[in-house]
Design an enzyme around this catalytic site. Structure first.
Site, PDB file in Angstrom:
ATOM      1  N   THR A 138       0.857  -1.188   0.000  1.00  0.00           N
ATOM      2  CA  THR A 138       0.000   0.000   0.000  1.00  0.00           C
ATOM      3  C   THR A 138       0.895   1.240   0.000  1.00  0.00           C
ATOM      4  O   THR A 138       2.041   1.184   0.450  1.00  0.00           O
ATOM      5  CB  THR A 138      -0.902   0.054   1.241  1.00  0.00           C
ATOM      6  OG1 THR A 138      -0.061   0.018   2.385  1.00  0.00           O
ATOM      7  CG2 THR A 138      -1.865  -1.097   1.285  1.00  0.00           C
ATOM      8  N   GLU A 185      -5.961  -3.223  -0.386  1.00  0.00           N
ATOM      9  CA  GLU A 185      -6.345  -4.288   0.550  1.00  0.00           C
ATOM     10  C   GLU A 185      -7.572  -5.062   0.098  1.00  0.00           C
ATOM     11  O   GLU A 185      -7.903  -6.099   0.664  1.00  0.00           O
ATOM     12  CB  GLU A 185      -6.639  -3.689   1.945  1.00  0.00           C
ATOM     13  CG  GLU A 185      -5.411  -3.268   2.715  1.00  0.00           C
ATOM     14  CD  GLU A 185      -5.012  -1.814   2.463  1.00  0.00           C
ATOM     15  OE1 GLU A 185      -5.352  -1.302   1.380  1.00  0.00           O
ATOM     16  OE2 GLU A 185      -4.365  -1.218   3.333  1.00  0.00           O
ATOM     17  N   LYS A 209     -13.659  18.337  11.724  1.00  0.00           N
ATOM     18  CA  LYS A 209     -14.676  18.383  12.782  1.00  0.00           C
ATOM     19  C   LYS A 209     -14.859  19.813  13.259  1.00  0.00           C
ATOM     20  O   LYS A 209     -13.980  20.382  13.878  1.00  0.00           O
ATOM     21  CB  LYS A 209     -14.292  17.463  13.940  1.00  0.00           C
ATOM     22  CG  LYS A 209     -15.490  17.061  14.759  1.00  0.00           C
ATOM     23  CD  LYS A 209     -15.224  15.847  15.625  1.00  0.00           C
ATOM     24  CE  LYS A 209     -16.548  15.324  16.187  1.00  0.00           C
ATOM     25  NZ  LYS A 209     -16.375  14.236  17.113  1.00  0.00           N
ATOM     26  N   TRP A 257     -19.311  16.867  11.428  1.00  0.00           N
ATOM     27  CA  TRP A 257     -18.318  16.491  10.428  1.00  0.00           C
ATOM     28  C   TRP A 257     -18.508  17.252   9.126  1.00  0.00           C
ATOM     29  O   TRP A 257     -19.608  17.379   8.616  1.00  0.00           O
ATOM     30  CB  TRP A 257     -18.406  14.992  10.123  1.00  0.00           C
ATOM     31  CG  TRP A 257     -18.232  14.113  11.320  1.00  0.00           C
ATOM     32  CD1 TRP A 257     -19.211  13.429  11.982  1.00  0.00           C
ATOM     33  CD2 TRP A 257     -17.010  13.811  12.006  1.00  0.00           C
ATOM     34  NE1 TRP A 257     -18.670  12.724  13.038  1.00  0.00           N
ATOM     35  CE2 TRP A 257     -17.331  12.942  13.072  1.00  0.00           C
ATOM     36  CE3 TRP A 257     -15.685  14.199  11.824  1.00  0.00           C
ATOM     37  CZ2 TRP A 257     -16.358  12.446  13.956  1.00  0.00           C
ATOM     38  CZ3 TRP A 257     -14.723  13.698  12.690  1.00  0.00           C
ATOM     39  CH2 TRP A 257     -15.069  12.842  13.747  1.00  0.00           C
TER      40      TRP A 257
HETATM   41  P1  AMP Z   1      -5.057   2.524  -2.736  1.00  0.00           P
HETATM   42  O1  AMP Z   1      -4.941   1.362  -1.827  1.00  0.00           O
HETATM   43  O2  AMP Z   1      -3.784   3.250  -2.955  1.00  0.00           O
HETATM   44  O3  AMP Z   1      -5.735   2.146  -4.011  1.00  0.00           O
HETATM   45  O4  AMP Z   1      -5.999   3.600  -2.035  1.00  0.00           O
HETATM   46  C1  AMP Z   1      -7.308   3.270  -1.622  1.00  0.00           C
HETATM   47  C2  AMP Z   1      -8.037   4.515  -1.182  1.00  0.00           C
HETATM   48  O5  AMP Z   1      -8.289   5.380  -2.298  1.00  0.00           O
HETATM   49  C3  AMP Z   1      -9.401   4.250  -0.605  1.00  0.00           C
HETATM   50  O6  AMP Z   1      -9.333   3.817   0.731  1.00  0.00           O
HETATM   51  C4  AMP Z   1     -10.086   5.602  -0.775  1.00  0.00           C
HETATM   52  O7  AMP Z   1      -9.712   6.494   0.254  1.00  0.00           O
HETATM   53  C5  AMP Z   1      -9.505   6.105  -2.080  1.00  0.00           C
HETATM   54  N1  AMP Z   1     -10.450   5.832  -3.181  1.00  0.00           N
HETATM   55  C6  AMP Z   1     -10.452   4.778  -4.018  1.00  0.00           C
HETATM   56  N2  AMP Z   1     -11.464   4.882  -4.904  1.00  0.00           N
HETATM   57  C7  AMP Z   1     -12.128   6.026  -4.625  1.00  0.00           C
HETATM   58  C8  AMP Z   1     -13.276   6.696  -5.181  1.00  0.00           C
HETATM   59  N3  AMP Z   1     -13.924   6.225  -6.228  1.00  0.00           N
HETATM   60  N4  AMP Z   1     -13.670   7.851  -4.602  1.00  0.00           N
HETATM   61  C9  AMP Z   1     -12.999   8.370  -3.556  1.00  0.00           C
HETATM   62  N5  AMP Z   1     -11.916   7.799  -2.996  1.00  0.00           N
HETATM   63  C10 AMP Z   1     -11.489   6.642  -3.518  1.00  0.00           C
END
Ligand code: AMP
Length: 532
Positions: free
Chosen positions: A177, A320, A430, A435
């Site tokens: 990640t 994940e 906040k 929120w």
């Molecule tokens: P990654 O593991 O680098 O792909 O990051 C995952 C994170 O990207 C998620 O937990 C979200 O916070 C963000 N994310 C993924 N898809 C979206 C989406 N369609 N809209 C907003 N945030 C997203």
């Protein structure tokens, strides 16, 4: 008593066997970084994967060993996905945009034994070689001066090779990640989770693939298994068009010339494409569908693509979760919706695909389950067969006793199952005990014609605890004032959400996966103070 059907181990080698058998001559096109192009097909990918599997064995690579790739999207990278899995190895796709310390950490933590890399990343290899303690062999995807070239390396071997068989729960791929906090963490995908994820990925409720689909995936093969596209695409026998560079001019030309019907990428890819089309007076390519995910797709983007006849699938997921969690697409009431309502619905993150369960829980106690009422927001949790259980080499599970994984995202669940993502747990602002969604503020702000990018963060406030401040990068040659941006937001967000200040900056920091790094933005403005 057991049922009386045939056993069928879910291994990713079955995916490539199927593609080669049933869609063997379907093309895989690559546009390389040097501008040259090559064409192979699914039969060719399988043949080379078989050759590569033997080349790895001859280096002494054993089942379960990690083989790393530091590469963009191309056919040789695709060969590696199947070649490594086919000899029982684990492909560790490395993000070349990681910082040096992260690159050092993940390769050593993964104990990578071989690195396959693009010549354009030779400077990274040269810089990191002494710090990578476990890599024994370096193979270059392009013919180069320094290390054996991939094609020469696999050339001595034939197609006659039996895939290494094993348990369907064996690992086949490792992705770290992006690590917004602490060291990156490894997510170890298995053959079974990958096959199940891909089976769902090609459905109408997800990527909507058919044999006639032609996909240009802009999402990199090093990011979250490229959303599972190289597996789902093989299952459906689609044509792939890969580009090892992400310049809009190149992508635009390829999309039009190769009859591309589908694409997938993060929103910034489309932002760049829009800018390219506007600057050159070119029409946007007429795609059938565009999957957008990784961060929120703003409304104006969805609107422009939909007006151009493209179905927009706004997807949410994370490394994940393999990564498909939810995908947008036509809902049961779709035909009754106005264009604006369709855009509004698509701006949310879609609905869970089969296999995925979602729930939201109270942000304060992190356990009380919240109603799916379309208005209550909470911490988003997920479980399913392609959701992480435990990070690679971790000593404890990453899920609770019932299998729920806390995503770190904040969202609202609607009665029809639609997920509306409102923030990251750490980024919600906040104010006076209520929120505020930083993401909604940003999405609304980027609709302003002079705004290229916007990021909202909560700044300490003596009375309200925190108040939003919006950081804005202006588009080249465009101008606007802070008051104009705030006035633009007035009818788009609640009045008390309006930022206390709008600050113009030259750039906004990003993570290695191209997302806004609020952590770095906060650090940059650590001394910022708001007037009471
Ligand atoms: P990654 O593991 O680098 O792909 O990051 C995952 C994170 O990207 C998620 O937990 C979200 O916070 C963000 N994310 C993924 N898809 C979206 C989406 N369609 N809209 C907003 N945030 C997203």
């Amino acid at each position: 008593m057991l049922g009386a059907m045939q056993g069928w181990t879910m291994r990713v080698t079955r995916v490539i066997d199927h593609a080669a058998r049933e869609a063997g001559s379907r093309e895989i096109v690559t546009r390389w970084a040097d501008g040259s192009e090559t064409r192979t097909d699914w039969a060719g990918i399988r043949r080379d994967a078989k050759k590569m599997a033997q080349a790895l064995q001859s280096l002494g690579v054993k089942e379960g060993d990690r083989v790393a790739s530091l590469a963009m999207n191309h056919s040789r990278h695709l060969v590696s996905w199947y070649g490594v899995a086919g000899m029982g190895g684990v492909l560790h796709t490395v993000n070349p945009r990681l910082f040096e310390d992260q690159l050092e950490f993940i390769a050593n933590h993964a104990e990578d034994r071989v690195l396959l890399y693009d010549a354009m990343f030779q400077p990274i290899v040269d810089k990191m070689r002494d710090r990578w303690t476990t890599i024994e062999h370096y193979i270059c995807y392009d013919s180069g001066e320094h290390n054996p070239a991939f094609e020469d390396w696999i050339a001595p071997y034939g197609e006659d090779f039996d895939w290494v068989e094993g348990d369907e729960r064996d690992p086949c791929m490792l992705c770290y990640t992006s690590g917004t906090t602490g060291n990156p963490k490894g997510v170890l995908y298995e053959h079974r989770s990958t096959v199940l994820h891909a089976l769902v990925g090609l459905q109408p409720a997800a990527f909507n693939f058919s044999a006639s689909s032609v996909m240009l995936p802009v999402v990199p093969m090093f990011h979250a298994a490229s959303w599972g596209l190289p597996y789902a695409g093989a299952m459906a026998g689609i044509k792939f068009v890969f580009s090892a560079v992400n310049e809009p001019a190149v992508l635009d030309e390829l999309m039009k010339r190769e009859g591309v019907t589908d694409s997938a990428g993060v929103p910034t890819v489309w932002l760049a494409h829009f800018q390219y089309c506007d600057a050159t007076g070119t029409d946007l390519p007429k795609l059938k569908s565009a999957t957008i995910g990784g961060s929120a797709a703003p409304k104006f983007m969805i609107e422009r693509l939909m007006k151009n006849g493209t179905r927009v699938q706004h997807a949410w997921g994370m490394t994940e979760t393999s990564p498909i969690g939810t995908v947008g697409g036509p809902t049961a009431d779709w035909d009754q919706l106005s264009f604006e309502e369709k855009v509004g619905k698509t701006a949310m993150q879609g609905r869970p695909v089969f296999g995925v369960e979602l729930r939201t829980v109270d942000l304060d106690d992190m356990s009380t389950e919240l109603p799916r009422d379309g208005k209550t927001s909470g911490a988003l949790q997920i479980r399913g067969p392609w959701v992480i259980k435990r990070y690679f080499k971790a000593e404890e599970d990453a899920v609770d006793a019932d299998g729920w994984f806390d995503t770190g995202d904040v969202g609202i669940l609607h009665p029809d199952g639609t997920l509306q993502l409102t923030d990251r747990t750490k980024d919600v602002i906040k104010s006076g005990g209520e929120w505020i969604s930083s993401v909604e503020l940003e999405n609304a702000a980027v609709g302003h014609p002079a705004v290229a990018e916007a990021a909202a963060i909560g700044m300490p406030h003596p009375k309200w605890d925190e108040r939003p401040v919006l950081f804005v990068v202006k588009k080249d040659g465009a101008d606007c004032t802070g008051e104009e941006v705030t006035a633009f937001l007035v009818d788009k967000v609640a009045k008390w959400w309006l930022p206390d200040a709008v600050e113009f900056v030259d750039d906004i920091p990003h993570t290695a996966t191209g997302k806004i790094s609020k952590k770095d933005l906060r650090a940059r403005f650590a001394d910022y103070t708001l007037e009471s």
